[in-house]
Design a protein around this motif. Sequence first.
Motif, short mmCIF file in Angstrom:
data_model
loop_
_atom_site.label_atom_id
_atom_site.label_comp_id
_atom_site.label_asym_id
_atom_site.label_seq_id
_atom_site.Cartn_x
_atom_site.Cartn_y
_atom_site.Cartn_z
N GLU A 1 -4.87 8.74 2.35
CA GLU A 1 -6.25 8.96 1.93
C GLU A 1 -7.22 8.18 2.81
O GLU A 1 -8.33 8.65 3.12
N ALA A 2 -6.81 6.98 3.25
CA ALA A 2 -7.68 6.16 4.09
C ALA A 2 -7.81 6.73 5.49
O ALA A 2 -8.91 6.71 6.08
N ASN B 1 0.29 7.36 -0.28
CA ASN B 1 -0.90 8.13 -0.66
C ASN B 1 -2.19 7.38 -0.35
O ASN B 1 -3.18 7.98 0.11
N GLU B 2 -2.20 6.07 -0.61
CA GLU B 2 -3.39 5.26 -0.29
C GLU B 2 -3.68 5.29 1.20
O GLU B 2 -4.84 5.45 1.62
N LEU C 1 0.85 -1.20 0.00
CA LEU C 1 0.00 0.00 0.00
C LEU C 1 0.88 1.24 0.00
O LEU C 1 1.76 1.40 0.85
N SER C 2 0.63 2.12 -0.95
CA SER C 2 1.43 3.34 -1.05
C SER C 2 1.09 4.30 0.08
O SER C 2 0.02 4.21 0.70
N TRP D 1 -14.39 2.66 2.66
CA TRP D 1 -13.91 1.32 2.33
C TRP D 1 -14.51 0.27 3.27
O TRP D 1 -14.73 -0.88 2.87
N THR E 1 6.35 2.18 0.65
CA THR E 1 5.07 1.46 0.79
C THR E 1 5.05 0.71 2.11
O THR E 1 6.10 0.42 2.71
#
Length: 415
Positions: A71-72, A67-68, A64-65, A172, A115
Motif C-alpha cells: 500500500e505504501a 499489505n502495508e 511491517l506486513s 505518510w 513481514t
Amino acid sequence: MATKKRCQELLHLALRDDPGKLHINMLGGCSLSNGQQSISDQVIRSKKPWLLLEFLIAFRDRELSQNELIEAVYPEGKSENPVNALKTLVHRIRAMLDELHFSDSKNMILQTRGTYMWNNQLNFDVDTELFDQLYTAALESDTEDGDRMECLLAAAHLYSGDLLPKSAMESWVIRLSAYYHSRYLDAVSRLCDLLRRQSRFEDIVTVCRHAVDIDPYEESLYYHLLCALVDLGRHQTALTVYKDMTDLFYREFGVTPSDNLTSLYREIIKSIHTVETDLGVIKEKLREDTAENGAFLCEFEVFKDIYRLEVRAAARTGESVFLCLITLSSAEGVDVPVKALNTNMDRLSSSIKYSLRRGDVYAKYSVAQYLLMLPTITYENCEMVLSRIIRRFRKDAPNCPLQPTFSIQPIDMVL
C-alpha cells in the motif's frame, strides 16, 4: 545533573563522527553512509526501491506486513502481482545496501512470516531521531540555558531540509514532514531568543538564513533575521531582505507583510543613517541610481510619508492634489491564478509609470491595486490621465482576464 549529562551525550552523537556506525539521513533527502561509502537518492534515481527503504526506516519500530508495504509503494494498485513486485524491490534494496560494504549489509532488512522490518540491532543512527531527542532535551524544564541553546543549535544544524523531499507527496511522508517541520520552526524561534540574550546576532543571522532557505514563506524567520541584521548595523542588507521577502509574498501568495514586519521596516528606515557633515556625500546618497523616465514607484510606507507631506503643502498653497486608486478585478465567478495576477500587475505598473510625469509617485496598495498621487490638476484632467493609463494597459495586455477600474478623491487639506 542527569539532564546535563544527557545533553552532552546527544551533542556528541549529533557530531556523527563515528566511522564504524551507519549514519542515515532523512531530512533534506535520503542517504546512508558508513564514513567510507554512501548511497543517496540524489545519485540512484529509481524511485520505488528508495520509497520502500524510506518506509522501512521511518517505521523501524515494528514489523511491517506485506499489505502495508504494498500500500505504501503502490497506493494506486498499479502492480499486477504486488507480492512478487515487493520481493523484487527488497532484492534491489539489498543490492543497493551491499554498496556500503557494511559488515551486516545482508541483515539490514529482516524477513519473517511474511513481514519485513529494518534491523534495529545494527550500529546506526537516524537524523530524525537525533533531531527529536535534541529538541526534547532542550525543552526539559531542568535543562540549563547554555545546554538548551547548544541542543537547539545542534538540532537546527541537523535539519538540512524537510523530510524526504523526493517522496514529499506520499501521504505518510506528509504527516511526518509536518511534524518535524513544526518542531524545527519552534526550535529556531526558541534558539533565536536564547542567542539574542547573549547578543550572538551573527549566529541568529546564520541560523535564520539557513531556515529561510528551507522555508522561504515563514514570516517569523524574517522577523528574527531582520532584527539581528539591525542589531549588527547592517541596515541596507536588512532592507534588501525585506524587499525580497515582500516581492516573494506578493508573487507567490498575493499577501502583504504583517503589521509587525511593517513596523520593523519603518524602524530600519529611521535608523539607517549615521552622522554625516559633508552635504555633498548626503546628496550623493540621495541621488537616484539611474535617471529613469516615468513616475516614481515606492513602498507603501514611503508613499504614506509623501502623502502626509503633500497634505501639509496643499493646506498651505491651496493647490489641488488627488489620490487615485486603480484596481484589477476579475469577472464574477472567474478565478484568476496568482501568477496571472502578478504578471498583469507588473504590466499595469509599467503603464502607470510611463503614463505619468517623473515627479508623480505611486505605490502598490494590495495584490491587485495601485495608489497614485496626482498634484496640480483638475478632477477632469485626473480622469483623463487615469483613462490614458487604462488604455495603455489594455494595449499592452490585450488578453488580460482582469478588468481595470479607478476611483478618485481629493486629498483632505488638514493643517
